[in-house]
Motif scaffolding. Structure first.
Motif, PDB file in Angstrom:
ATOM      1  N   PRO A 423       0.757  -1.146  -0.032  1.00  0.00           N
ATOM      2  CA  PRO A 423      -0.084  -0.047  -0.097  1.00  0.00           C
ATOM      3  C   PRO A 423       0.732   1.427  -0.116  1.00  0.00           C
ATOM      4  O   PRO A 423       1.937   1.229   0.676  1.00  0.00           O
ATOM      5  CB  PRO A 423      -0.894   0.080   1.192  1.00  0.00           C
ATOM      6  N   LEU A 424       0.181   2.341  -0.815  1.00  0.00           N
ATOM      7  CA  LEU A 424       1.131   3.617  -0.491  1.00  0.00           C
ATOM      8  C   LEU A 424       1.089   4.163   0.790  1.00  0.00           C
ATOM      9  O   LEU A 424      -0.047   4.074   1.399  1.00  0.00           O
ATOM     10  CB  LEU A 424       0.724   4.503  -1.624  1.00  0.00           C
ATOM     11  N   ASP A 425       2.002   5.020   1.265  1.00  0.00           N
ATOM     12  CA  ASP A 425       2.237   5.739   2.287  1.00  0.00           C
ATOM     13  C   ASP A 425       1.937   7.170   2.031  1.00  0.00           C
ATOM     14  O   ASP A 425       2.679   7.914   1.500  1.00  0.00           O
ATOM     15  CB  ASP A 425       3.537   5.697   2.995  1.00  0.00           C
ATOM     16  N   VAL A 426       0.476   7.427   1.958  1.00  0.00           N
ATOM     17  CA  VAL A 426      -0.021   8.930   1.371  1.00  0.00           C
ATOM     18  C   VAL A 426       0.799   9.827   2.253  1.00  0.00           C
ATOM     19  O   VAL A 426       1.192  10.983   1.346  1.00  0.00           O
ATOM     20  CB  VAL A 426      -1.445   8.720   1.658  1.00  0.00           C
ATOM     21  N   VAL A 427       0.599   9.876   3.436  1.00  0.00           N
ATOM     22  CA  VAL A 427       1.669  11.203   4.029  1.00  0.00           C
ATOM     23  C   VAL A 427       2.973  11.360   3.557  1.00  0.00           C
ATOM     24  O   VAL A 427       3.302  12.410   3.246  1.00  0.00           O
ATOM     25  CB  VAL A 427       1.523  10.907   5.742  1.00  0.00           C
ATOM     26  N   ARG A 428       3.573  10.170   3.648  1.00  0.00           N
ATOM     27  CA  ARG A 428       5.069  10.531   3.269  1.00  0.00           C
ATOM     28  C   ARG A 428       5.049  10.980   1.848  1.00  0.00           C
ATOM     29  O   ARG A 428       6.096  11.639   1.406  1.00  0.00           O
ATOM     30  CB  ARG A 428       6.053   9.502   3.563  1.00  0.00           C
ATOM     31  N   THR A 429       4.219  10.063   0.909  1.00  0.00           N
ATOM     32  CA  THR A 429       4.302  10.741  -0.524  1.00  0.00           C
ATOM     33  C   THR A 429       4.104  12.149  -0.972  1.00  0.00           C
ATOM     34  O   THR A 429       4.683  12.748  -1.432  1.00  0.00           O
ATOM     35  CB  THR A 429       3.260   9.670  -1.317  1.00  0.00           C
ATOM     36  N   LEU A 430       3.112  12.609  -0.203  1.00  0.00           N
ATOM     37  CA  LEU A 430       2.585  14.091  -0.209  1.00  0.00           C
ATOM     38  C   LEU A 430       3.702  14.789   0.272  1.00  0.00           C
ATOM     39  O   LEU A 430       4.031  15.871  -0.125  1.00  0.00           O
ATOM     40  CB  LEU A 430       1.491  14.542   0.512  1.00  0.00           C
ATOM     41  N   ALA A 446       5.118  13.379  -8.639  1.00  0.00           N
ATOM     42  CA  ALA A 446       5.906  12.879  -9.669  1.00  0.00           C
ATOM     43  C   ALA A 446       6.204  11.258  -9.239  1.00  0.00           C
ATOM     44  O   ALA A 446       6.082  11.008  -8.113  1.00  0.00           O
ATOM     45  CB  ALA A 446       7.219  13.549  -9.737  1.00  0.00           C
ATOM     46  N   VAL A 447       7.055  10.503 -10.196  1.00  0.00           N
ATOM     47  CA  VAL A 447       7.165   9.264  -9.533  1.00  0.00           C
ATOM     48  C   VAL A 447       7.949   9.014  -8.635  1.00  0.00           C
ATOM     49  O   VAL A 447       7.775   8.160  -7.693  1.00  0.00           O
ATOM     50  CB  VAL A 447       7.670   8.471 -11.045  1.00  0.00           C
ATOM     51  N   GLU A 448       9.132   9.854  -8.706  1.00  0.00           N
ATOM     52  CA  GLU A 448      10.013   9.682  -7.318  1.00  0.00           C
ATOM     53  C   GLU A 448       9.408  10.111  -6.098  1.00  0.00           C
ATOM     54  O   GLU A 448      10.024   9.796  -5.085  1.00  0.00           O
ATOM     55  CB  GLU A 448      11.163  10.537  -7.697  1.00  0.00           C
ATOM     56  N   ASP A 449       8.099  10.705  -5.987  1.00  0.00           N
ATOM     57  CA  ASP A 449       7.665  11.153  -4.668  1.00  0.00           C
ATOM     58  C   ASP A 449       6.893   9.970  -4.085  1.00  0.00           C
ATOM     59  O   ASP A 449       6.689   9.963  -2.752  1.00  0.00           O
ATOM     60  CB  ASP A 449       6.567  12.218  -5.029  1.00  0.00           C
ATOM     61  N   PHE A 450       6.383   9.044  -4.776  1.00  0.00           N
ATOM     62  CA  PHE A 450       5.730   7.834  -4.018  1.00  0.00           C
ATOM     63  C   PHE A 450       6.670   7.103  -3.189  1.00  0.00           C
ATOM     64  O   PHE A 450       7.694   6.615  -3.524  1.00  0.00           O
ATOM     65  CB  PHE A 450       5.098   7.080  -5.171  1.00  0.00           C
ATOM     66  N   GLU A 451       5.792   6.790  -1.966  1.00  0.00           N
ATOM     67  CA  GLU A 451       6.788   6.083  -1.071  1.00  0.00           C
ATOM     68  C   GLU A 451       5.624   4.649  -0.624  1.00  0.00           C
ATOM     69  O   GLU A 451       4.341   5.129  -0.576  1.00  0.00           O
ATOM     70  CB  GLU A 451       6.991   6.480   0.304  1.00  0.00           C
TER      71      GLU A 451
END
Length: 651
Positions: A423-430, A446-451
């Motif tokens: 699952p995506l870590d929404v807080v850290r991605t934003l 951007a792609v590199e933002d997703f965690e």
């Protein structure tokens, strides 16, 4: 020798004479191929011997040859030939006598003609009445004597092979005394044997005195009894095969031709043999047909051959409990079918023994079964087939309806990489996006933002593979792919991941745990019912026995639940369409597995709408996956899913 020249080349005269008579591994692989195709294990092992190595020289070929010979024997001729021949000779004798009497004057000639005119119509009774008749014609006397001598020679020659040349002198009183003495000694020997006395010395003395009558040269009394009992049984079978009139005629002629002394000894011999070998004397009569009249010896020989073929067919059938190839009488095969057939039986025996000696098969009360060594080879074959599909390239996507995160959340995160399913870590991605692009709205991702959320994989897995054993699985051609999938997964886990614990659970109206050997031999449940609830309960017990392992449940089925265990009596309750109680009991087991943390993935075979709705609901409820593979892809889907489920997570 000097000057001789030899040239060597490829053998072109048929099968390679230096090749081994059988390929043990090839035989095991042939059985495995049949099992993986959905066949019965025991039937596959049985068919291996019935077809024979390389599809020839098996029990079926031998049985077909025996049946053909039996049909030929049934068409050999007319069993009543002995009586027919006696009637023809009697007519010749009477015609010659009447010709002689017509040329004579006097009351004696007229009285003799009256005697001939008033003979009974029965051949046997007419021959008996003429026993004291004073023949006027030498030709008629000789012809009449041929009736008696010929039948006596046939009867005694059929019973004692060594008499076939000697009995022609049996009309001599001295020869008859010698025959009667031999039969008296024989009856005495058999009577002592029946009383369980030691007859070793008596048998040796009997053979010393009368051995020329027995060219078979039996080694002991048992062999002598077997030879004589079979011939005695053939004579009795001949009488049972005739009509009542024919039987009476032949019996009367035999009594007349043998005389009181020989007939009495022969009757005593038959009684002794019947007591010693009752199994040979209970056969039925046969309807032998043909244009050629058969003499007594030929008719009894044909029926003896039929009886031996019947016994051989029973041995080749191998249907009785505990049957083995050692039950087949190789000597009888050689006598009836020829030496090459006997060689085939010996090769099959050697194949069966070699399979046991090398540890490929074992024998239990029900017959042959594959050993653990053979099952490992079978599982390896199944796994190679699955991996061949896996390495052949992509074959389409799984039909994913609902997916839950596998593994346990560690509290950390990491950058997303292609192929990640966490699952995506929404807080850290934003947060990463804001730091990179600033606080403007909207936030540009951007792609590199997703965690993704970091999860941890446990060191081992406890896997329960629940496979549907209901009759629909085999009727729809799903039995073979199911077996191949389960065997492949079991072999993979045993060889590549021995720390993992696998339990195969088969379910029909009820569920039961299966090991590899039981899975290979299991037959479809002929009772109606798909008891997934019981299967999931057994799966849960397996998972709880391995609390430190990651719990995984895989279900392969082609029907919605139609049975459940009664909570009161524990008996299986079946109903179609499914009862609410059945659905409820099954869902409760799903919930227990979900609360335990098990990953529940379901592989749906077929396109039943009710099954699809149920499986989809279970997958969503348990946060598992639902797959709808084609049959040929089932093994690939299950093994791939297992491998993906236990891939170590990144730290």
């Amino acid at each position: 020798m000097a000057g001789n020249r030899f040239r060597y080349g490829q053998w072109r005269g048929g099968p390679d004479p230096l090749a081994p008579p059988y390929d043990v591994r090839g035989a095991v692989d042939a059985v495995g191929a049949e099992v993986l195709a959905g066949g019965s294990l025991r039937e596959a092992l049985r068919d291996l011997l019935r077809r024979g190595p390389h599809g020839r020289g098996g029990l079926d070929d031998l049985a077909a040859r025996a049946r053909r010979l039996r049909r030929e024997a049934l068409r050999r001729g007319d069993l009543d030939g002995a009586v027919t021949r006696a009637r023809a000779l009697l007519d010749q004798a009477l015609a010659a006598e009447r010709d002689e009497l017509r040329g004579r004057d006097g009351d004696a000639a007229r009285f003799a003609e009256a005697v001939l005119d008033n003979l009974p119509r029965s051949t046997a009774r007419a021959v008996a009445e003429l026993a004291g008749y004073g023949w006027a014609s030498d030709e008629a006397r000789r012809t009449y004597q041929r009736i008696l001598d010929g039948l006596r020679d046939d009867v005694l020659g059929q019973r004692f092979a060594g008499l076939r040349d000697a009995v022609r002198a049996s009309a001599d009183p001295a020869a008859q005394r010698r025959l009667a003495e031999m039969m008296r000694d024989l009856n005495d020997l058999l009577a002592r044997h029946a009383r369980s006395e030691d007859t070793t010395d008596a048998f040796a003395e009997f053979m010393r005195r009368h051995g020329e009558f027995f060219p078979e040269q039996p080694a002991d009394v048992d062999e002598l009894v077997d030879v004589l009992a079979r011939r005695s049984a053939a004579g009795e079978r001949l009488l049972r095969s005739l009509s009542d009139r024919q039987r009476e005629e032949l019996a009367g002629l035999m009594r007349q031709s043998l005389g009181d002394r020989l007939a009495g000894e022969l009757a005593a011999l038959d009684a002794n043999l019947r007591a010693l070998r009752p199994d040979l004397h209970g056969g039925r009569g046969e309807r032998v047909r043909g244009d050629r009249p058969l003499g007594y010896g030929e008719a009894a020989g044909a029926l003896g051959e039929i009886a031996e073929l019947d016994e051989l067919l029973d041995q080749l059938d191998q249907e009785h409990p505990g049957a083995t190839l050692d039950d087949v009488d190789v000597d009888a095969v050689a006598r009836t079918l020829g030496r090459d057939a006997a060689d085939d039986v010996r090769r099959l025996r050697e194949l069966e023994r070699e399979l046991r000696r090398q540890g490929w098969v074992s024998r239990d009360a029900d017959g042959l079964t594959l050993s653990p060594k053979a099952l490992r080879r079978l599982g390896g074959t199944a796994l190679r087939r699955v991996f061949a599909d896996l390495t052949a390239g992509p074959r389409g996507q799984h039909d994913l309806r609902s997916a839950g995160a596998a593994g346990e959340v560690s509290g950390g995160s990491r950058p997303w990489e292609y192929g990640d399913e966490q699952p995506l870590d929404v807080v850290r991605t934003l947060t990463r996006a804001v730091r990179r692009a600033g606080t403007g709205v909207p936030v540009q991702l951007a792609v590199e933002d997703f965690e993704v959320v970091e999860t941890e994989r446990r060191a081992s897995a406890a896997v329960a593979l629940c496979v549907d054993l209901s009759y629909s699985m085999i009727s729809q051609g799903r039995w073979g792919p199911m077996k191949q999938t389960a065997l492949a997964l079991a072999h993979l886990m045993a060889t590549r991941f021995p720390q993992d614990a696998l339990q195969i659970v088969g379910f029909g109206r009820e569920a039961l745990p299966l090991n590899q050997q039981e899975l290979a031999a299991v037959e479809p449940d002929m009772q109606q019912g798909t008891n997934l609830q019981h299967a999931l309960r057994l799966a849960g017990r397996h998972l709880r026995r391995h609390p430190g392992a990651e719990p995984v449940v895989l279900v392969v089925t082609d029907g919605e639940p139609t049975a459940h265990l009664d909570p009161d009596g524990g008996e299986a309750v079946f109903h179609w369409p499914p009862l609410p109680e059945t659905i409820g009991a099954t869902v409760r087991e799903v919930d227990r597995l979900t609360r335990y943390g098990a990953t529940l993935n379901l592989f749906m075979l077929g396109d039943d709408p009710g099954l699809r709705r149920f499986v989809d609901a279970v997958a969503r409820r348990s946060k598992g996956r639902m797959f709808t593979p084609d049959l040929e892809d089932l093994g690939e889907y299950v093994v791939s899913d297992y491998l993906r489920a236990r891939q170590p997570r990144r730290r």
